[in-house]
Design a protein around this motif. Structure first.
Motif, short mmCIF file in Angstrom:
data_model
loop_
_atom_site.label_atom_id
_atom_site.label_comp_id
_atom_site.label_asym_id
_atom_site.label_seq_id
_atom_site.Cartn_x
_atom_site.Cartn_y
_atom_site.Cartn_z
N SER A 18 80.66 -8.72 25.98
CA SER A 18 79.80 -9.90 26.12
C SER A 18 78.43 -9.62 25.51
CB SER A 18 79.65 -10.23 27.61
OG SER A 18 78.81 -9.27 28.21
N THR A 19 77.69 -10.69 25.35
CA THR A 19 76.37 -10.54 24.75
C THR A 19 75.48 -9.67 25.62
OG1 THR A 19 76.73 -12.81 24.10
CG2 THR A 19 74.57 -11.88 23.63
N ALA A 20 75.67 -9.78 26.94
CA ALA A 20 74.79 -9.08 27.86
C ALA A 20 74.84 -7.55 27.68
CB ALA A 20 75.14 -9.44 29.30
N THR A 21 76.04 -7.02 27.49
CA THR A 21 76.16 -5.57 27.40
C THR A 21 75.48 -5.04 26.14
OG1 THR A 21 78.23 -5.72 26.22
CG2 THR A 21 78.35 -5.50 28.61
N LEU A 22 75.26 -5.94 25.22
CA LEU A 22 74.69 -5.51 23.94
C LEU A 22 73.17 -5.41 24.01
CD1 LEU A 22 75.56 -5.18 20.84
CD2 LEU A 22 74.64 -7.48 20.64
N THR A 23 72.59 -6.17 24.93
CA THR A 23 71.14 -6.24 24.98
C THR A 23 70.54 -4.85 25.15
OG1 THR A 23 71.34 -8.39 26.01
CG2 THR A 23 69.19 -7.32 26.15
N PRO A 24 69.79 -4.39 24.17
CA PRO A 24 69.23 -3.04 24.27
C PRO A 24 68.06 -3.03 25.25
CG PRO A 24 68.54 -4.06 22.23
CD PRO A 24 69.37 -5.07 22.95
N THR A 25 67.75 -1.85 25.72
CA THR A 25 66.64 -1.72 26.65
C THR A 25 65.34 -1.74 25.87
OG1 THR A 25 67.84 0.32 26.92
CG2 THR A 25 66.81 -0.60 28.88
N LEU A 26 64.55 -2.73 26.13
CA LEU A 26 63.25 -2.80 25.47
C LEU A 26 62.24 -2.28 26.46
CD1 LEU A 26 63.63 -6.33 23.88
CD2 LEU A 26 64.10 -4.12 22.86
N THR A 27 61.68 -1.11 26.16
CA THR A 27 60.81 -0.48 27.14
C THR A 27 59.37 -0.92 27.00
OG1 THR A 27 60.70 1.38 25.64
CG2 THR A 27 62.21 1.56 27.48
N ALA A 28 58.91 -0.95 25.77
CA ALA A 28 57.48 -1.12 25.58
C ALA A 28 57.15 -2.49 25.00
CB ALA A 28 56.95 -0.04 24.65
N PRO A 29 56.13 -3.13 25.54
CA PRO A 29 55.63 -4.32 24.87
C PRO A 29 54.88 -3.89 23.61
CG PRO A 29 54.21 -3.78 26.71
CD PRO A 29 55.33 -2.77 26.70
N SER A 30 54.75 -4.82 22.68
CA SER A 30 54.05 -4.48 21.45
C SER A 30 52.61 -4.10 21.76
CB SER A 30 54.09 -5.69 20.52
OG SER A 30 53.13 -5.55 19.52
N ASN A 31 52.19 -2.92 21.38
CA ASN A 31 50.77 -2.62 21.46
C ASN A 31 50.35 -1.79 20.26
OD1 ASN A 31 50.29 0.27 22.05
ND2 ASN A 31 51.50 -0.16 23.87
N LEU A 32 49.07 -1.86 19.96
CA LEU A 32 48.57 -1.34 18.70
C LEU A 32 48.83 0.16 18.55
CD1 LEU A 32 47.12 -2.22 16.15
CD2 LEU A 32 44.96 -1.68 17.27
N ALA A 33 48.56 0.93 19.62
CA ALA A 33 48.69 2.38 19.53
C ALA A 33 50.15 2.78 19.31
CB ALA A 33 48.15 3.03 20.80
N ARG A 34 51.05 2.13 20.07
CA ARG A 34 52.47 2.46 19.93
C ARG A 34 52.97 2.10 18.53
NH1 ARG A 34 57.61 0.39 20.51
NH2 ARG A 34 59.09 1.82 21.51
N ASP A 35 52.61 0.90 18.06
CA ASP A 35 53.05 0.47 16.73
C ASP A 35 52.52 1.41 15.65
OD1 ASP A 35 54.28 -1.62 17.97
OD2 ASP A 35 52.89 -3.17 17.29
N THR A 36 51.24 1.79 15.80
CA THR A 36 50.64 2.70 14.82
C THR A 36 51.39 4.03 14.81
OG1 THR A 36 48.50 1.66 15.18
CG2 THR A 36 48.48 3.80 14.09
N ALA A 37 51.72 4.52 16.01
CA ALA A 37 52.44 5.79 16.10
C ALA A 37 53.82 5.69 15.44
CB ALA A 37 52.58 6.20 17.56
N ILE A 38 54.48 4.56 15.59
CA ILE A 38 55.80 4.38 14.97
C ILE A 38 55.68 4.43 13.44
CG2 ILE A 38 57.70 2.74 14.61
CD1 ILE A 38 57.11 1.73 17.51
N VAL A 39 54.70 3.69 12.92
CA VAL A 39 54.52 3.67 11.46
C VAL A 39 54.11 5.05 10.95
CG1 VAL A 39 53.20 2.63 9.56
CG2 VAL A 39 53.91 1.22 11.49
N PHE A 40 53.21 5.70 11.69
CA PHE A 40 52.77 7.05 11.33
C PHE A 40 53.97 7.99 11.27
CE2 PHE A 40 51.36 11.29 12.67
CZ PHE A 40 50.29 11.51 11.82
N GLY A 41 54.80 7.94 12.29
CA GLY A 41 55.97 8.82 12.35
C GLY A 41 56.93 8.56 11.20
N ARG A 42 57.12 7.30 10.90
CA ARG A 42 58.05 6.95 9.82
C ARG A 42 57.52 7.44 8.47
NH1 ARG A 42 58.41 2.75 5.94
NH2 ARG A 42 60.55 2.59 5.21
#
Lengths: 262, 342
Positions: free
Chosen positions: A2-26
């Protein structure tokens, strides 16, 4: 399933520091996977170090001897080359489509720029360490505290320069020739006017004036003082002001260019 | 991720995009009204430059509409782009994965970009690598992958956060027939398995025909038709009967006789050939042949072709979608002959 089992766990809301860290890491990952690429981009500075520095032996006005005078310049030069060209990575990703893919993610636009710009610090520091490691056996006098402060200043500067390079890539809208023409047009005048290769003290007046208008001049002067272990107040302060100015300008222009990509 | 409760997955009203270049304004999309229900598989069909990609780029928040509104997954693209981006997956015309990255790395950082935890992004990436046959190449540099492998990686990237709505812009352009078929299978399987709403653009007629349940025909930035492929063909194009004769004069006489006998038929006559477009042509053909035989105008050969979406497009716009098409799509590919006799 079902669609429900597919829903991934979204832990973090969008925030500047986290997004920056993701781009930096990539951005950093290909460098970590292939560390030799950092050395490869250093070929030019090392050529200058090996083939140009010896020519400075009898040039007057080089405080502390040719090598002591030239090494801080070459460290700034490797930053200048690396950070000014970094926009070409973005340019390539604009051409292949992967930049567009990051634009449809919920990441903040400013994080797309800051993560990339902050990553520029890593190769700059690695390159500085390599240059210093190469010259220490040739009786280069290392002043650790001054060098650390100098590299901090250089990091601030290269975040700004990297941002400007990204802004240029965005403005070029994927056109290689525009990017490289503008980059090359600016690179060498800025490099020469900063007194990086030769001192401008004995230059004609108009050239000295142009040199004083170049923010990089103050960064190079401050690096020379710091690498020599001198914490001369006004020289170091001027260097930090110039680096901070380039950094603020870069983030402003780059951030604006990234948001305009909407 | 669940979309905000909404009746429609996509709802646009008067959606318009104008581009200004050298003081000339060109409307790429003009007043598009479109609704897509959850779970639908819709193909936007039209020639290059019809406005399909521009429409998709507005719906995915990549460009802002000039006027009109669009709600995607319950959110307004102009005022709530962040929420729209969370809800949708987008597979663009280019390669989503950076060429100097490794495939699996890109999948994980893409998952993180959508707010997934590192652990769930990793396990989801593994799952997608597995189901899209990328196990052998996922840890290689993207630039070293073949076109088909890269395209499958793009699909995996678009699916990393299990979006309720997936956009694909010209997904099969540049793929060989085998990889195209493979990709279509993945899209169908995805939808059957997860009930994902899928909107894709294509200029491949057979792709729209075989894949989509609903085809939205776009031309010059306007919606010109919107229905199932079968109904579009039934409503906008008849079967095509091609009759060949031994003599030019016989062909001319036969054409005249068919016009008299079938008022609703479109009849064209050139040299020794007569082409008749008529609804239910397959059923009419035998009687037509007998009638011509009786009149002393025996046909030498006959071919009855079902209408294609190209016939539909031709009827709607007066132009063929195949015009200017490259040689990789020979015209006969799209014909679907159901009866050939001598």
């Amino acid at each position: 399933m079902s669609t429900a089992t597919l829903t991934p766990t979204l832990t973090a809301p969008s925030n500047l520091a986290r997004d920056t860290a993701i781009v930096f890491g990539r951005e950093l990952r290909p460098v970590l996977r292939d560390p030799f690429s950092v050395v490869f981009s250093m070929i030019q500075p090392l050529v200058f170090l090996g083939l140009f520095a010896p020519l400075l032996g009898n040039v007057p006005g080089l405080s502390g001897g040719a090598l002591q005078w030239f090494v801080p310049g070459i460290v700034v030069m490797s930053c200048l080359f690396g950070a000014s060209m970094t926009g070409s990575n973005l340019l390539f990703e604009m051409q292949t489509g992967s930049h567009e893919r990051t634009l449809v993610t919920p990441m903040r636009r400013s994080a797309l720029l800051m993560g990339r710009a902050l990553k520029e610090i890593v190769p700059v520091l690695v390159q500085a360490v390599i240059v210093i490691a190469v010259v220490v056996p040739f009786s280069f006098e290392l002043h650790v505290a001054g060098t650390v402060v100098g590299l901090l200043m250089l990091s601030v500067f290269c975040v700004g320069l990297g941002s400007l390079s990204y802004a240029l890539a965005l403005a070029a809208k994927g056109a290689d020739w525009i990017f490289w023409t503008v980059q090359q047009t600016f690179l060498f005048p800025i490099l020469l006017l900063a007194g990086m290769l030769l001192p401008v003290d004995s230059a004609p007046g108009w050239l000295q004036t142009a040199s004083r208008l170049n923010p990089l001049t103050y960064v190079v002067d401050a690096e020379r003082a710091l690498f020599a272990g001198s914490f001369d107040g006004s020289t170091v302060a001027a260097g930090f002001v110039a680096a901070a100015f380039v950094c603020a300008l870069g983030l402003l222009v780059g951030g604006r260019a990234m948001r305009a990509a909407d | 991720m669940t979309a905000q409760t909404t009746q429609h997955m996509i709802e646009t009203h008067g959606l318009t995009k104008a581009f200004t270049a050298r003081k000339r304004t060109v409307e790429a999309v003009r007043g598009l009204d479109l609704t897509v229900a959850p779970g639908e598989l819709v193909a936007l069909l039209g020639p290059n430059g019809a406005g399909k990609s521009t429409t998709l780029r507005m719906l995915t928040t990549l460009i802002a509409p000039t006027s009109g509104t669009a709600r995607v997954a319950g959110y307004d693209v102009a005022t709530q782009p962040q929420q729209v981006r969370r809800a949708i997956g987008y597979i663009g015309q280019g390669n989503g994965a950076g060429h100097n990255q490794r495939g699996r790395d890109e999948l994980v950082s893409h998952g993180l970009a959508y707010g997934m935890s590192k652990a769930s992004a990793r396990s989801r990436a593994d799952e997608l690598v597995d189901s899209l046959d990328l196990t052998q190449v996922a840890d290689r540099k993207v630039s070293s992958l073949s076109g088909g492998q890269r395209r499958r990686l793009d699909i995996a990237m678009g699916l990393i956060h299990a979006p309720a709505l997936l956009f694909l812009d010209e997904p099969s352009t540049g793929l060989d027939p085998q990889n195209r078929a493979n990709l279509q299978e993945h899209v169908v399987a995805l939808r059957e398995r997860y009930g994902t709403t899928v909107v894709l653009t294509t200029h491949y007629l057979d792709e729209a025909d075989s894949l989509a349940e609903r085809v939205v025909v776009i031309d010059h930035g306007r919606l010109v038709a919107d229905d199932t492929p079968a109904r579009l063909k039934a409503d906008h194009a008849g079967d095509r009967i091609t009759l060949a004769f031994d003599e030019v004069v016989d062909a001319a006489n036969a054409a005249a006789r068919i016009v008299r006998g079938h008022g609703d038929a479109e009849v064209e006559h050139a040299e020794r050939e007569v082409v008749v477009r008529v609804a239910s042509g397959a059923r009419l053909a035998p009687a037509m042949l007998v009638d011509l035989q009786d009149a002393g105008l025996p046909a030498r050969s006959v071919e009855v072709a079902r209408p294609t979406l190209d016939d539909v497009f031709l009827n709607l716009t007066g132009r063929s979608l195949r015009e200017g098409h490259t040689a990789d799509q020979p015209a006969t590919d799209q014909l679907d002959p159901i009866g050939v006799s001598a």
